[in-house]
Structures are given as C-alpha cells and as structure tokens.
Motif scaffolding. Sequence first.
Motif, PDB file in Angstrom:
ATOM      1  N   GLU A 111       0.868  -1.286   0.009  1.00 46.65           N
ATOM      2  CA  GLU A 111      -0.014  -0.158   0.064  1.00 46.65           C
ATOM      3  C   GLU A 111       0.638   1.165   0.109  1.00 46.65           C
ATOM      4  O   GLU A 111       0.492   2.282  -0.738  1.00 46.65           O
ATOM      5  CB  GLU A 111      -0.968  -0.109   1.199  1.00 46.65           C
ATOM      6  CG  GLU A 111      -2.035  -1.000   1.099  1.00 46.65           C
ATOM      7  CD  GLU A 111      -3.042  -1.039   2.243  1.00 46.65           C
ATOM      8  OE1 GLU A 111      -2.490  -0.165   3.462  1.00 46.65           O
ATOM      9  OE2 GLU A 111      -3.803  -1.793   2.376  1.00 46.65           O
ATOM     10  N   HIS A 112       1.746   1.069   0.727  1.00 44.84           N
ATOM     11  CA  HIS A 112       2.854   2.414   0.833  1.00 44.84           C
ATOM     12  C   HIS A 112       3.433   2.551  -0.666  1.00 44.84           C
ATOM     13  O   HIS A 112       3.599   3.712  -1.339  1.00 44.84           O
ATOM     14  CB  HIS A 112       3.909   2.162   1.877  1.00 44.84           C
ATOM     15  CG  HIS A 112       4.851   3.238   1.870  1.00 44.84           C
ATOM     16  ND1 HIS A 112       4.830   4.231   2.380  1.00 44.84           N
ATOM     17  CD2 HIS A 112       6.288   3.305   1.573  1.00 44.84           C
ATOM     18  CE1 HIS A 112       5.811   5.243   2.043  1.00 44.84           C
ATOM     19  NE2 HIS A 112       6.774   4.524   1.852  1.00 44.84           N
ATOM     20  N   LYS A 113       3.886   1.518  -1.266  1.00 41.88           N
ATOM     21  CA  LYS A 113       4.696   1.393  -2.574  1.00 41.88           C
ATOM     22  C   LYS A 113       3.596   2.108  -3.630  1.00 41.88           C
ATOM     23  O   LYS A 113       4.130   2.711  -4.674  1.00 41.88           O
ATOM     24  CB  LYS A 113       5.343   0.111  -2.807  1.00 41.88           C
ATOM     25  CG  LYS A 113       6.685  -0.171  -2.149  1.00 41.88           C
ATOM     26  CD  LYS A 113       7.077  -1.496  -2.458  1.00 41.88           C
ATOM     27  CE  LYS A 113       8.237  -1.906  -1.644  1.00 41.88           C
ATOM     28  NZ  LYS A 113       9.066  -3.343  -1.880  1.00 41.88           N
ATOM     29  N   VAL A 114       2.327   1.437  -3.566  1.00 43.63           N
ATOM     30  CA  VAL A 114       1.453   1.828  -4.562  1.00 43.63           C
ATOM     31  C   VAL A 114       1.171   3.348  -4.430  1.00 43.63           C
ATOM     32  O   VAL A 114       1.087   3.863  -5.588  1.00 43.63           O
ATOM     33  CB  VAL A 114      -0.028   1.081  -4.337  1.00 43.63           C
ATOM     34  CG1 VAL A 114      -1.103   1.579  -5.055  1.00 43.63           C
ATOM     35  CG2 VAL A 114       0.329  -0.492  -4.865  1.00 43.63           C
ATOM     36  N   ARG A 115       1.267   3.774  -3.289  1.00 43.18           N
ATOM     37  CA  ARG A 115       0.906   5.394  -3.278  1.00 43.18           C
ATOM     38  C   ARG A 115       2.139   6.085  -3.952  1.00 43.18           C
ATOM     39  O   ARG A 115       1.688   7.159  -4.697  1.00 43.18           O
ATOM     40  CB  ARG A 115       0.755   5.765  -1.767  1.00 43.18           C
ATOM     41  CG  ARG A 115      -0.506   5.411  -1.148  1.00 43.18           C
ATOM     42  CD  ARG A 115      -1.018   6.354   0.194  1.00 43.18           C
ATOM     43  NE  ARG A 115       0.198   5.548   1.073  1.00 43.18           N
ATOM     44  CZ  ARG A 115       0.147   4.640   1.975  1.00 43.18           C
ATOM     45  NH1 ARG A 115      -1.069   3.990   1.685  1.00 43.18           N
ATOM     46  NH2 ARG A 115       0.554   4.254   2.891  1.00 43.18           N
ATOM     47  N   GLU A 116       3.251   5.785  -3.813  1.00 44.65           N
ATOM     48  CA  GLU A 116       4.425   6.397  -4.350  1.00 44.65           C
ATOM     49  C   GLU A 116       4.393   6.191  -5.779  1.00 44.65           C
ATOM     50  O   GLU A 116       4.740   6.974  -6.633  1.00 44.65           O
ATOM     51  CB  GLU A 116       5.879   5.822  -3.793  1.00 44.65           C
ATOM     52  CG  GLU A 116       5.886   6.133  -2.135  1.00 44.65           C
ATOM     53  CD  GLU A 116       7.369   5.383  -1.783  1.00 44.65           C
ATOM     54  OE1 GLU A 116       7.920   4.484  -2.492  1.00 44.65           O
ATOM     55  OE2 GLU A 116       7.684   5.781  -0.671  1.00 44.65           O
ATOM     56  N   ARG A 117       4.204   4.970  -6.391  1.00 41.72           N
ATOM     57  CA  ARG A 117       4.169   4.742  -7.575  1.00 41.72           C
ATOM     58  C   ARG A 117       3.104   5.499  -8.307  1.00 41.72           C
ATOM     59  O   ARG A 117       3.173   5.885  -9.524  1.00 41.72           O
ATOM     60  CB  ARG A 117       4.219   3.132  -8.068  1.00 41.72           C
ATOM     61  CG  ARG A 117       5.264   2.334  -7.683  1.00 41.72           C
ATOM     62  CD  ARG A 117       6.475   2.493  -8.384  1.00 41.72           C
ATOM     63  NE  ARG A 117       7.602   1.822  -7.837  1.00 41.72           N
ATOM     64  CZ  ARG A 117       7.966   0.335  -7.818  1.00 41.72           C
ATOM     65  NH1 ARG A 117       6.984   0.029  -8.833  1.00 41.72           N
ATOM     66  NH2 ARG A 117       9.147   0.101  -7.603  1.00 41.72           N
ATOM     67  N   THR A 118       2.097   5.692  -7.571  1.00 36.20           N
ATOM     68  CA  THR A 118       0.645   6.328  -8.434  1.00 36.20           C
ATOM     69  C   THR A 118       1.063   7.507  -8.761  1.00 36.20           C
ATOM     70  O   THR A 118       0.825   8.152  -9.727  1.00 36.20           O
ATOM     71  CB  THR A 118      -0.543   6.308  -7.586  1.00 36.20           C
ATOM     72  OG1 THR A 118      -0.892   4.850  -7.306  1.00 36.20           O
ATOM     73  CG2 THR A 118      -1.635   6.896  -7.996  1.00 36.20           C
ATOM     74  N   ALA A 119       1.644   8.268  -7.832  1.00 35.90           N
ATOM     75  CA  ALA A 119       2.130   9.746  -8.086  1.00 35.90           C
ATOM     76  C   ALA A 119       2.932   9.974  -9.124  1.00 35.90           C
ATOM     77  O   ALA A 119       2.881  10.707  -9.914  1.00 35.90           O
ATOM     78  CB  ALA A 119       2.710  10.421  -6.692  1.00 35.90           C
ATOM     79  N   GLU A 159       1.165   9.192 -12.532  1.00 42.91           N
ATOM     80  CA  GLU A 159       0.320  10.303 -13.082  1.00 42.91           C
ATOM     81  C   GLU A 159       0.996  11.512 -13.839  1.00 42.91           C
ATOM     82  O   GLU A 159       0.621  11.867 -14.775  1.00 42.91           O
ATOM     83  CB  GLU A 159      -0.519  10.807 -11.699  1.00 42.91           C
ATOM     84  CG  GLU A 159      -1.520  10.171 -11.289  1.00 42.91           C
ATOM     85  CD  GLU A 159      -2.146  10.516  -9.821  1.00 42.91           C
ATOM     86  OE1 GLU A 159      -1.574  11.692  -9.420  1.00 42.91           O
ATOM     87  OE2 GLU A 159      -3.424   9.888  -9.584  1.00 42.91           O
TER      88      GLU A 159
END
Length: 662
Positions: free
Chosen positions: A391-399, A402
């Motif tokens: 969940e932490h890595k997904v937030r970073e990768r999502t940014a 985008e």
Amino acid sequence: MGLRSKSLLALAFACLVALVCAGLIGWQVVENVREHFGLAYARNYTQLNRQKILAPVSRELALSLRLADSEVVRQWLLDEDDAGKRALFFKEVEGYRRDFLDHSWFVIADPTRHYYFDDGKGDRGAAMQAPRYTLRTDEKNDAWYFATLRNTGHFNINVDYDHALNVTKVWINVLVRDGSRKIGLAGTGIDLTRFLADFIRHDEAGVTPMILDRQGAIQAHPDASLIALNSATGAAVQQRTVFDQLPLAADRHALRTAMQAAETRPGEVETAWVELGGRRQLLALSYIPELKWQVLTAVDLHAARVIDTNWIWPVVAAFAAMMALLLVGFGLAVERLVLRPLRRLQQSAGAIAAGHYEVALPAAGNDEIGALSRAFGVMADTVRRHTAELEHKVRERTAALEAANQAMAAAHKKIDDSIDYASLIQRAILPDHQLVQTLGPHHFVLWRPRDVVGGDFYVFRADGDNCLLGVVDCAGHGVPGALMTMLARAAIDHAIAEVGLRSPAAVLARTDAAMRAMLADAELPRGIATNMDAGFCYIDRAAGTLRFAGAKISLYWSDGQDMGELRGGRRALADKRVGEYADAELELAAGRTFYLVTDGFLDQAGGEHGFGFGNRRFAEMLRQHAGLPLERQAEAFDAALADYQGALPQRDDVTLLSFRFD
C-alpha cells in the motif's frame, strides 16, 4: 461445478469406462457363444430338414422307379391300343395311385405323346382312361418333356406348373425304357403347397430353409416366386438361382465351394458366411445324392433365437442399482471427510479476502486438509505484512505514474498536431483545384492513405489545351512516405522544368536522375527503401492522342466492352539499377475511359481467402463500370474495394486517377 459433483462425476465416469469395457468383452463373449450355438443349430436344423425331405421323396422316388420298371407299363406303352394291356395297366397303376402320398400318377407314351394322369378325382369310368392331352413339340409348355428325354439321367425331380392340369407340383419323372429305347415317362407329383407346408414353412424367426439343385437353382423356398420352375428338365424359361440373391462375388464363391464340399461328403453339413437379404447370415448345406438336391438353411443369428438373452436385462438392472448405491455412498463420504473442512476453510479465506486478517482458522488435523489449513495461516500472516508494504509503494508509484502520464499525453498531442499539420501540407501539393478547373466531371480521384499521411500522390500540369497527368507511389507509409513525396514532388518539378511535358518517358528518366542526385550523399540505413513507382500520361487534344510512360505502373483503358493495358517499365525510379522508359501512344477514342492506379488497390487483401484484389478482378471491374459517368464510377470502385476488403486492415496507400476525353 462443486467438488462433490466433480468427485461423483469422476466416479461415474470410471464406472462408465468399466461398464463399457465389460460390455464390449461381454458382447464379444455373447457373440462367440451365439456363433457357436448358431453353427450347431444350423447344422442340426439342416440335418432334420434333410431327413424330412429325403424320407418322403425317396419313398415316392422308389415307387416311381418301380412303376416305370413295371413290365405291364412297358408292354402297354409299346401297344397302347391293345384293350387287354390297357385294362391290365389301369388295374395295376391304381394300386400305385393309392400308395403315392399325393394319390396321383402320370404316364406319357412317347410313340403317341399321350399324357395320362389320375389323381383319384372326377369320373372313375372309361373317361378316366383317356389321355388328358397330347404333347406337341411346338408347344413351349411341353418343352420340359422333350428336355427330359434328351437328358442322360434315369430320372429327375422337378418343380413345375402343369398348364393342362392347372397344378403346381414337385414332379418325379422316371424314364420308361425298352432296352436302350426310351418309350415314355412315368411318375408322380407331390403337391407344392403341401410340400412347402411340410418341409419349408416354419415359425422360426431368422431361419430360411431352401432346396437347391446342383446348379443352385431354387427348387423349394418359403417365397414361391423365387422357385426355378422346370429347372431340373433343362427347359426352364428363367433360372432362379440362390446366387442371384448374393450381391457379393466373394459370397457366391464361398457358397459354390461349400456346395462342392457337400457333394463330396453326402450326409455331412458344410457352412459358409454370406450377406443375404442385406444381413450377414450363416448358410448350412447338406447334399442328398439320391435326389441330387442340396438342402440349405440360412440362419440370421441376430434374428433367430439361438440363445436366450432374457438374462441380460436383469444383470444390467442389477449393475445400475449397484452403481447408484456406490455413488450415494461415495457422495456421503466426500461430504463428511472433504467438503465440510474445506467449507470452513473457505469461509476463513473469504474473511481474509475482505481484509479481516485476524479471523480464526479451523482446527488443523493430521491429514492433507490440516496441512492446507496450517499453510493457509502462514500465508495469511505473510499477506498481512506484504499488504501494508505494498500500500505504501502503490501510493508512491501512483504519484509517479500520474506525472508520467501527463507528460506522455502532452507529447502525444504534439505528435498528433504535427501529423495533422503534415497532412494539410501534403493535401496542399495535390492538384485537386487544377483538375476540377480543367477536366471537371471528366475525371475522378480515389486517394486513400493508409495512415493520416501517406506515400502516394498524383500530378497534373496544364500545357495549353493539353496536359500531363500522373500518379506516384513512394516507398513507405505514414510520415516516412509523406517525406518521400516531398522529395519526389521536387524531383518531378525539376524534371518538367528541364525536359518539358510532352515526353512522359523523358520526365521519368530526368526524375530518376534527380532522385539519385538528392540521395547520393545521404547516409540512410540499408533497410530503408527510397524507390518509387510512377506513371505519366500526356494528353494531346489537337492530335487526339495520349502518350504514356510508366515505372512499374500501367495505364488501363476500357469502353465497357473491351479493356486494354499499356504496361510501364520494369524498374522503379531510384531503384538499385537504372530503368529504361519509353513513350507509348494511344488514340483518345470516344467513350474510352483511362485509369492510373497504384499497387495499393491491386494488392489489398480481402475476399474469402485473404488474397490480393488482383489485376484480373480489377480488369473485370473496369469492364463492368467503364460506361458509367465518372462520378458514379468513383462510387462503384470505392464500394467494390471496401466490399472486397471487408474487416481486413488497409495494407497500403491507395490512389486511382481516372479521366475521359470526348
């Protein structure tokens, strides 16, 4: 489908496979048993029929031989008009009549051809002693008698319909001799209906008894229409043999072999398998040398009750009941031992999938399901830890994604804008306005780039009332092809400026030289093609002629009936080798329409098999539509290409330039 259903289905399938294998083996055993008992049945039935036939017919034959050998009969036949001999004959023959099974006799006097017959019916006076009729050599119904006299045998047994007596019988014909002289015929007859009832007809399904002579002619059969009447005398009008009932040559040969074997061993039964009446049947034969007859029995083992099969259905029912009980018991065992623990584990997995990682797992046993439960618990703990990290890595990768998507969208918009602008530029170099002003409705152009921009373009230059028209197909598609069109347009303009418009061949040659000069110092990768196909026409309105030259592009023409083609040179412009181009002239005949087309039209894949459109289909399309106005031709050609292409993608840029001068 759940695990219970799959388990039951697997068990049912295994039982079915076992049933099929057992059924095939059992069927083979039943067939072997059926064949064994069928063979014994056919042999016994044939032997029984042989005795049933031999006993009465032998008795009748013995009585007939005695009658024919009687001195009283012989003396009377030699002197038929002697009253004393006549009276003695009729007195003696009356005793034979009572002894014969059919209570009838016949005698034929050869010197007078008189036929005497008595069956104990009618007047017993002097009229009974008169001949029934007189045989004639010119009467076809009497041919049997003369054929019998010609035979070398002492007697024959024959099935025949006597037209004079209006009876059909099994006749026993015995020659009456005076030394070596044949002086008549004597014997009796067995009523055919009674004969068939006693020896042939039966109530056994699938069993067909027959009597044959040595040549296979049918002497007795349940179907009276198959009997070969008069076959024993040699005077039969139509021989009906058992071989006529066998469609296969191999079966006819097998039957003849069995008949020959039966003759060599009288009293024994020979067998053969044949196809009779459309079914495979067993034939059993036994030879009666006294009568020269073959007794034959045809047995259809699947129709005859050779063995009792009533036990099969109870066995099948018992097996089905046992299989049903086995499935029920197996289903209960699977439910208790497998499905219940798995269902509890499934509920725990559903809770974990919903994010409830603290759910309690079912108690683990010592079997495989217990091991699965323990492994599932370890997996749930690992998933819980990895989920938090992900969940932490997904937030970073999502940014990051985008930001990358925004940059990519901006770049893509720039590329699209550039290509759209290039399309406008390419459209600007096309001579649409000049063509409309000069030719108006006497021309049409189909220009369909494969992409937004393409490597095809067309040329028009006016020369007073005359003009130069042409199409060019540069190598490549899309942006590379469009860039090549810019070079090609510049080279063509340079060539026209140097050599003029009147010689298309000169324009091609000078354009080829200009292209080679432009690309001479360019360091291009070896895989990039820089050649181009071209075709130019110069229209001389005053002379009424058209001058054409092409580089791998042909000029087509058609008036709706005839169709012609002027081929271009074999080499493209800027090819590896320099091509040779020559002008060809053609008359501007009234009603004749001309066409210049690039290979994108001819090579377009489509149709049922995905083949190219092709020159032959293109020529037929021209011949079919050349008589139409050019505006309608454009619609027809565009529709024809679209219909042929179907759902397949466009393979190449397509250009078709058509014009007509009246």
